[in-house]
Structure formats: C-alpha cells, structure tokens
Design an enzyme around this catalytic site. Structure first.
Site, mmCIF file in Angstrom:
data_model
loop_
_atom_site.group_PDB
_atom_site.id
_atom_site.type_symbol
_atom_site.label_atom_id
_atom_site.label_comp_id
_atom_site.label_asym_id
_atom_site.label_seq_id
_atom_site.Cartn_x
_atom_site.Cartn_y
_atom_site.Cartn_z
ATOM 1 N N THR A 78 23.825 -29.205 -79.631
ATOM 2 C CA THR A 78 23.540 -29.187 -78.169
ATOM 3 C C THR A 78 23.071 -28.039 -77.932
ATOM 4 O O THR A 78 23.424 -26.810 -78.290
ATOM 5 C CB THR A 78 24.987 -29.358 -77.493
ATOM 6 O OG1 THR A 78 25.720 -30.650 -78.031
ATOM 7 C CG2 THR A 78 24.850 -29.402 -76.102
ATOM 8 N N LYS A 120 20.589 -32.501 -78.419
ATOM 9 C CA LYS A 120 21.229 -32.981 -77.112
ATOM 10 C C LYS A 120 20.817 -31.808 -76.296
ATOM 11 O O LYS A 120 21.309 -30.607 -76.442
ATOM 12 C CB LYS A 120 22.517 -33.244 -77.209
ATOM 13 C CG LYS A 120 23.117 -33.461 -75.869
ATOM 14 C CD LYS A 120 24.462 -33.956 -75.968
ATOM 15 C CE LYS A 120 25.241 -34.291 -74.726
ATOM 16 N NZ LYS A 120 26.467 -35.234 -74.672
ATOM 17 N N LYS A 173 21.414 -30.217 -72.472
ATOM 18 C CA LYS A 173 22.238 -30.271 -71.186
ATOM 19 C C LYS A 173 21.067 -29.813 -69.804
ATOM 20 O O LYS A 173 20.478 -28.756 -70.356
ATOM 21 C CB LYS A 173 23.381 -29.382 -71.182
ATOM 22 C CG LYS A 173 24.387 -29.755 -72.278
ATOM 23 C CD LYS A 173 25.332 -30.788 -71.732
ATOM 24 C CE LYS A 173 26.501 -31.114 -72.604
ATOM 25 N NZ LYS A 173 27.198 -32.240 -71.992
ATOM 26 N N ASP A 185 29.024 -42.215 -70.033
ATOM 27 C CA ASP A 185 29.920 -41.210 -70.451
ATOM 28 C C ASP A 185 31.232 -41.063 -69.648
ATOM 29 O O ASP A 185 32.297 -41.643 -69.696
ATOM 30 C CB ASP A 185 29.272 -39.860 -70.644
ATOM 31 C CG ASP A 185 30.455 -38.804 -71.425
ATOM 32 O OD1 ASP A 185 31.514 -39.129 -71.633
ATOM 33 O OD2 ASP A 185 29.945 -37.574 -71.471
ATOM 34 N N LYS A 200 34.584 -40.958 -76.388
ATOM 35 C CA LYS A 200 35.422 -39.926 -76.528
ATOM 36 C C LYS A 200 36.989 -40.135 -76.761
ATOM 37 O O LYS A 200 37.477 -40.776 -75.819
ATOM 38 C CB LYS A 200 35.270 -38.767 -75.538
ATOM 39 C CG LYS A 200 33.638 -38.294 -75.554
ATOM 40 C CD LYS A 200 33.398 -37.039 -74.485
ATOM 41 C CE LYS A 200 32.047 -37.000 -74.303
ATOM 42 N NZ LYS A 200 31.820 -36.033 -73.230
ATOM 43 N N CYS A 250 32.494 -35.774 -78.097
ATOM 44 C CA CYS A 250 33.669 -34.848 -77.864
ATOM 45 C C CYS A 250 33.731 -34.044 -76.955
ATOM 46 O O CYS A 250 32.468 -33.669 -76.187
ATOM 47 C CB CYS A 250 33.831 -34.281 -79.239
ATOM 48 S SG CYS A 250 32.390 -32.747 -79.566
ATOM 49 N N ASP A 294 27.641 -37.048 -81.352
ATOM 50 C CA ASP A 294 27.605 -35.838 -80.915
ATOM 51 C C ASP A 294 29.136 -35.269 -80.987
ATOM 52 O O ASP A 294 29.707 -35.185 -79.947
ATOM 53 C CB ASP A 294 27.081 -36.009 -79.354
ATOM 54 C CG ASP A 294 27.214 -34.586 -78.484
ATOM 55 O OD1 ASP A 294 27.100 -33.498 -79.044
ATOM 56 O OD2 ASP A 294 27.544 -34.516 -77.245
#
Length: 330
Positions: A125, A148, A150, A224, A246, A274, A296
């Site tokens: 990430t 990934k 953000k 998500d 998750k 997670c 992820d």
C-alpha cells in the site's frame, strides 16, 4: 469443559504514518483474545474501527459480555447467534478456531476443509502523502506484483499518475475510501484506463451504492465499506464487480468462509483485505486469500515491530506465519 477468556488492548507503533482519505494513524490498536481450555489456548485479534462506530473500550465491553457463553463451552455458532459482526466477534471467533485446532491436533485449514495457505501476492500500500513521497514509495515497490494506492478527492488524478509513473509494472488498485462522488467516478474513467488501473475500491460512500446501478465502469469496482456479511450481497448485485472481505467486518473466519461461498454464487469476484493489524489478524485471512483475485494483507508490514513468528514479505509475496503461530500445530 472449563474455559477462561482473557481480552487485552495492545498497541503496535507504525514505522510511518498511514494516511487515507478520512484520516491518519500512527499506531495499530488491537484487541487480543486468548481462550484457555486445559493445557491448550487459542488466540485471536480484532481491530475496532471508528468508521463502524467501534472503540477499544466498547469492544472490550462486548467481549466481556460474551465471556460467560464462551467459558461454559459456547461454540462459534453460538457466538454468531449471540453477537453482531465486527472486530470484537472477530477476535473471539478466531481464538475459538485456533483453540479447536490445537485440541484436535490439526490445522484450521483441515477443520474448515480448505487448502492450507501458502505464499500469495499481497498488495503493497502507498498511503497518501506528498506527490514526491508517494512517487518515492512506489519506486521502492516497483518490482512487486500488486500495488494499492490510497487517494483523496482533491488530488486523486495526480496521486495515481505519480504512483504509476514510478511503478509501471505492477497491477494497481486505487482506493479513495468513499471520498469520491459519482461525477468523479465518471470523469476519471479515462485516467483510470490510461494508467492501467485493475480495480477501483469503494469510490463512493457506503449507502450511495445505488448511483452505480446501470453504470458500465471501464475499470472493475469493488465494494469495501458497503460489504460486511453475506446479508449485504443482494444490495450490491449489478453495482459492484468485486467485494472486499475483511474479517474485522465479517466478525471472524466463520462468517468469512460463508461469505466467500455466497459471493461466488452471486457472481462477484473476490478481494481479501485487512485493517492495519498484526500478523495474528492476518493468519486467519490467509485461509481465504488463495482463491481471491486481489489480496491486500500488508497490515503487519506497517508495524515497527510485529508479533514474533508472523508473516514474511518477500518482494510483494506474503508467506504465512511460522508453524504454531495460529491455526497450525507447532
């Protein structure tokens, strides 16, 4: 069958601030549950999440309320019937799985009739930062299989471009964490395609899913925050192509296994994700990661110090914890 349940709050400092569209954290605050029965004990971890109205104090109180049920021999099914999904139930449920495996002398994978987890390509990430810092972080990870990034609402295009320029090879997930509007989802389609984005994760606020109905996104969109348990799936059909599972949302591995099967039946692709957590929170998720298109699970990689014997990352390939850490015989 006398048991003892102990729940504690533990804090793990991060190696760097973890910024997303709705805030920043510098430590991972987790709840660790230990359930002892005779000479055996099982452990589980949950991460109370403010986005879902959870707190450390609230989770500890919820776990204390369940202690009599568990200590008199309550099962995972009893727990699911008595307690809502969330981080507190996640910690208890996974501790019960671990305890069951140790009493049986076999792995959780065997008990759950799932393949034993192995190394998986797990996203690295890139958190929100200055464009220069994000580009530097992406350049360091340019050889991994999956990144990934953000992003926020104000600077998303530049953030995506900076990361992709520094890391042209990996598959790429873009995660706005509910910060975009539908107009921005539409306006950024060309940019997402141009930068070869493989998955757009929860661009809209949960509850605004209806805006996606009938929209033919050029990049697959993953739910998500809009997905917690199998009961949420019907409302997502025709709006999302993927769902992110998750364990802190499902309330443990038990519901996560059911959600995997239900999501596949309804035609969703799978992502496994997670919170920022230790390897104790990741070990159960690896049971479902092998069959997911996107994984992820790099939460422990943000910790300054993880639990001993935890997961190991090697160039974006995440290997399970050492034998005996969780859900396997020592």
């Amino acid at each position: 069958m006398l048991r003892t349940l102990i729940a504690t709050h533990q804090r793990f400092g991060l190696r760097a601030p973890f910024r997303i569209a709705r805030g920043v954290k510098t430590a991972a605050d987790v709840i660790t549950v230990t359930i002892r029965q005779g000479a055996q004990e099982g452990r589980g971890e949950g991460v109370p999440y403010a986005r879902y109205g959870e707190t450390i104090e609230g989770a500890l109180a919820d776990i204390a309320a369940m202690a009599p049920l568990i200590e008199r021999g309550g099962s995972r099914m009893d727990l699911s019937a008595a307690m809502a999904a969330g981080a507190a139930r996640n910690a208890i449920d996974n501790a019960l799985w671990d305890l069951e495996s140790r009493i049986a002398g076999t792995s959780v994978a065997t008990l759950a009739d799932r393949p034993a987890p192995g190394p998986v390509a797990s996203a690295i990430t890139i958190a929100i930062d200055t464009l220069e810092a994000m580009e530097t972080a992406a350049a360091r990870a340019a050889a991994v299989p999956l990144l990934k990034v953000k992003v926020d609402r104000d600077n998303a295009a530049a953030q995506i471009a900076a990361v992709r320029a520094a890391a042209p090879a990996p598959r790429l997930i873009v995660d706005p964490n509910e910060s975009w509007t539908m107009a921005e989802v539409v306006a950024l389609q060309d940019l997402l395609v141009a930068h070869r984005v493989d998955l757009l994760e929860q661009p809209l606020p949960a509850g605004a899913d209806g805006d996606l109905a009938g929209f033919a996104s050029r990049v697959p969109i993953c739910a998500d925050e809009s997905l917690h348990t199998a009961a949420d799936l019907d409302a997502l059909v025709g709006r999302y192509a993927y769902v992110n599972i998750k364990l802190d949302k499902t309330g443990g591995l038990t519901e996560a296994l059911a959600l995997v099967d239900a999501a596949r039946t309804k035609g969703f692709g799978l992502m496994v994700g997670c919170m920022v957590c230790s390897s104790l929170g990741i070990a159960p998720a690896l049971l479902i990661a092998g069959g997911a298109a996107f994984v992820d699970l790099d939460g422990p990689l943000w910790l300054a110090d993880d639990r001993a014997g935890g997961v190991v990352d090697d160039g974006g390939m995440l290997s399970p914890p050492a034998p005996g850490f969780w859900g396997t015989p020592a």
